[in-house]
Design a protein around this motif. Structure first.
Motif, PDB file in Angstrom:
ATOM      1  N   GLY A 136      51.937  32.368  43.837  1.00 50.20           N
ATOM      2  CA  GLY A 136      50.860  33.067  43.143  1.00 50.20           C
ATOM      3  C   GLY A 136      51.347  33.726  41.870  1.00 50.20           C
ATOM      4  N   THR A 137      50.404  34.404  41.194  1.00 50.24           N
ATOM      5  CA  THR A 137      50.730  35.122  39.963  1.00 50.24           C
ATOM      6  C   THR A 137      50.014  36.460  39.953  1.00 50.24           C
ATOM      7  OG1 THR A 137      48.880  34.132  38.765  1.00 50.24           O
ATOM      8  CG2 THR A 137      51.011  33.016  38.598  1.00 50.24           C
ATOM      9  N   TYR A 138      50.553  37.381  39.140  1.00 46.81           N
ATOM     10  CA  TYR A 138      49.963  38.709  38.957  1.00 46.81           C
ATOM     11  C   TYR A 138      50.127  39.078  37.493  1.00 46.81           C
ATOM     12  CZ  TYR A 138      49.782  43.846  39.041  1.00 46.81           C
ATOM     13  OH  TYR A 138      49.505  45.159  38.777  1.00 46.81           O
ATOM     14  N   ASP A 139      49.004  39.355  36.828  1.00 44.09           N
ATOM     15  CA  ASP A 139      49.024  39.733  35.419  1.00 44.09           C
ATOM     16  C   ASP A 139      48.459  41.151  35.292  1.00 44.09           C
ATOM     17  OD1 ASP A 139      49.037  39.919  32.700  1.00 44.09           O
ATOM     18  OD2 ASP A 139      47.750  38.192  32.329  1.00 44.09           O
ATOM     19  N   PRO A 140      49.319  42.178  35.237  1.00 44.20           N
ATOM     20  CA  PRO A 140      48.832  43.556  35.182  1.00 44.20           C
ATOM     21  C   PRO A 140      48.163  43.919  33.869  1.00 44.20           C
ATOM     22  CG  PRO A 140      51.202  43.520  34.945  1.00 44.20           C
ATOM     23  CD  PRO A 140      50.770  42.113  35.252  1.00 44.20           C
ATOM     24  N   MET A 141      48.250  43.091  32.851  1.00 43.87           N
ATOM     25  CA  MET A 141      47.632  43.382  31.561  1.00 43.87           C
ATOM     26  C   MET A 141      46.132  43.096  31.573  1.00 43.87           C
ATOM     27  SD  MET A 141      50.201  44.558  30.016  1.00 43.87           S
ATOM     28  CE  MET A 141      49.663  44.736  28.348  1.00 43.87           C
ATOM     29  N   LYS A 142      45.667  42.339  32.545  1.00 42.80           N
ATOM     30  CA  LYS A 142      44.242  42.047  32.640  1.00 42.80           C
ATOM     31  C   LYS A 142      43.516  43.206  33.307  1.00 42.80           C
ATOM     32  CE  LYS A 142      44.552  37.060  32.595  1.00 42.80           C
ATOM     33  NZ  LYS A 142      44.225  35.818  33.283  1.00 42.80           N
ATOM     34  N   PRO A 143      42.212  43.346  33.059  1.00 40.41           N
ATOM     35  CA  PRO A 143      41.444  44.427  33.710  1.00 40.41           C
ATOM     36  C   PRO A 143      41.442  44.280  35.227  1.00 40.41           C
ATOM     37  CG  PRO A 143      40.149  43.366  31.984  1.00 40.41           C
ATOM     38  CD  PRO A 143      41.404  42.581  32.130  1.00 40.41           C
ATOM     39  N   LYS A 144      41.289  45.404  35.922  1.00 39.34           N
ATOM     40  CA  LYS A 144      41.367  45.401  37.384  1.00 39.34           C
ATOM     41  C   LYS A 144      40.273  44.570  38.032  1.00 39.34           C
ATOM     42  CE  LYS A 144      43.944  49.572  37.935  1.00 39.34           C
ATOM     43  NZ  LYS A 144      44.340  50.597  38.835  1.00 39.34           N
ATOM     44  N   ASP A 145      39.137  44.423  37.383  1.00 42.02           N
ATOM     45  CA  ASP A 145      38.042  43.659  37.980  1.00 42.02           C
ATOM     46  C   ASP A 145      38.078  42.178  37.596  1.00 42.02           C
ATOM     47  OD1 ASP A 145      37.475  44.140  35.339  1.00 42.02           O
ATOM     48  OD2 ASP A 145      35.361  44.609  35.662  1.00 42.02           O
ATOM     49  N   ASP A 146      39.067  41.755  36.820  1.00 41.25           N
ATOM     50  CA  ASP A 146      39.194  40.367  36.402  1.00 41.25           C
ATOM     51  C   ASP A 146      39.699  39.512  37.566  1.00 41.25           C
ATOM     52  OD1 ASP A 146      39.407  38.015  35.039  1.00 41.25           O
ATOM     53  OD2 ASP A 146      40.955  38.679  33.646  1.00 41.25           O
ATOM     54  N   ALA A 147      39.081  38.357  37.762  1.00 40.65           N
ATOM     55  CA  ALA A 147      39.469  37.469  38.866  1.00 40.65           C
ATOM     56  C   ALA A 147      40.849  36.865  38.638  1.00 40.65           C
ATOM     57  CB  ALA A 147      38.433  36.362  39.031  1.00 40.65           C
ATOM     58  N   GLY A 148      41.289  36.730  37.398  1.00 41.26           N
ATOM     59  CA  GLY A 148      42.580  36.130  37.095  1.00 41.26           C
ATOM     60  C   GLY A 148      43.742  37.102  37.146  1.00 41.26           C
ATOM     61  N   ARG A 149      43.505  38.342  37.516  1.00 37.66           N
ATOM     62  CA  ARG A 149      44.588  39.337  37.583  1.00 37.66           C
ATOM     63  C   ARG A 149      45.583  38.981  38.685  1.00 37.66           C
ATOM     64  NH1 ARG A 149      45.308  45.006  36.060  1.00 37.66           N
ATOM     65  NH2 ARG A 149      46.514  46.081  37.671  1.00 37.66           N
ATOM     66  N   VAL A 150      45.083  38.676  39.872  1.00 35.95           N
ATOM     67  CA  VAL A 150      45.934  38.253  40.989  1.00 35.95           C
ATOM     68  C   VAL A 150      45.426  36.904  41.478  1.00 35.95           C
ATOM     69  CG1 VAL A 150      46.743  38.783  43.305  1.00 35.95           C
ATOM     70  CG2 VAL A 150      46.363  40.631  41.675  1.00 35.95           C
ATOM     71  N   ILE A 151      46.298  35.907  41.449  1.00 34.51           N
ATOM     72  CA  ILE A 151      45.958  34.570  41.940  1.00 34.51           C
ATOM     73  C   ILE A 151      46.923  34.246  43.072  1.00 34.51           C
ATOM     74  CG2 ILE A 151      45.801  32.133  41.358  1.00 34.51           C
ATOM     75  CD1 ILE A 151      45.230  33.044  38.450  1.00 34.51           C
ATOM     76  N   LEU A 152      46.375  33.965  44.244  1.00 34.79           N
ATOM     77  CA  LEU A 152      47.185  33.676  45.425  1.00 34.79           C
ATOM     78  C   LEU A 152      46.873  32.281  45.950  1.00 34.79           C
ATOM     79  CD1 LEU A 152      46.612  37.029  47.331  1.00 34.79           C
ATOM     80  CD2 LEU A 152      48.623  36.407  46.010  1.00 34.79           C
ATOM     81  N   GLU A 153      47.903  31.569  46.359  1.00 36.63           N
ATOM     82  CA  GLU A 153      47.722  30.285  47.046  1.00 36.63           C
ATOM     83  C   GLU A 153      47.789  30.602  48.541  1.00 36.63           C
ATOM     84  OE1 GLU A 153      50.204  27.145  45.550  1.00 36.63           O
ATOM     85  OE2 GLU A 153      50.068  27.938  43.516  1.00 36.63           O
ATOM     86  N   THR A 154      46.621  30.850  49.133  1.00 36.34           N
ATOM     87  CA  THR A 154      46.553  31.403  50.487  1.00 36.34           C
ATOM     88  C   THR A 154      47.153  30.484  51.550  1.00 36.34           C
ATOM     89  OG1 THR A 154      44.300  30.559  50.710  1.00 36.34           O
ATOM     90  CG2 THR A 154      44.558  32.823  49.958  1.00 36.34           C
TER      91      THR A 154
END
Length: 119
Positions: free
Chosen positions: A38-56
């Protein structure tokens, strides 16, 4: 070999970008890892869907193999509904240190002394 699901930092200076990876706990933070999950982009807003992307599917497979998530990754997994994170409670955290308590007692004693003399 103990496995951790943790963050590795990438990105430029003051522009962090993290990959969520499965790695041996002995390897360095940004060093060798087994698989990216997965990835985590802390620069994006907290409500953005692309902030945390997980391959469940991959994460569930690694959890079944015994991989332990770090605290930050556990927060992400709890938000995604994969694992339950228990709330922490440290009542000692708010208690002032020994020196601060001594200063507060001295200040209270100094404030009480003039009141007693005036009466």
């Amino acid at each position: 070999m103990s496995l951790k699901i943790r963050l590795t930092r990438g990105g430029a200076k003051k522009r962090p970008y993290y990959r969520i990876v499965v790695a041996d706990s002995r390897s360095p933070r940004d060093g060798r890892f087994i698989e990216k999950v997965g990835t985590y982009d802390p620069m994006k807003p907290k409500d953005d869907a692309g902030r945390v992307i997980l391959e469940t599917e991959k994460i569930q497979a690694w959890l079944a193999k015994g991989a332990q998530p770090t605290d930050r990754v556990l927060r992400f997994l709890d938000a995604a509904g994969l694992l339950k994170r228990t709330a922490r409670n440290n009542p000692q955290k708010a208690v002032p240190g020994k020196k601060a308590q001594e200063r507060a007692e001295a200040k209270a004693a100094a404030a009480a002394a003039p009141e007693g003399e005036a009466a």
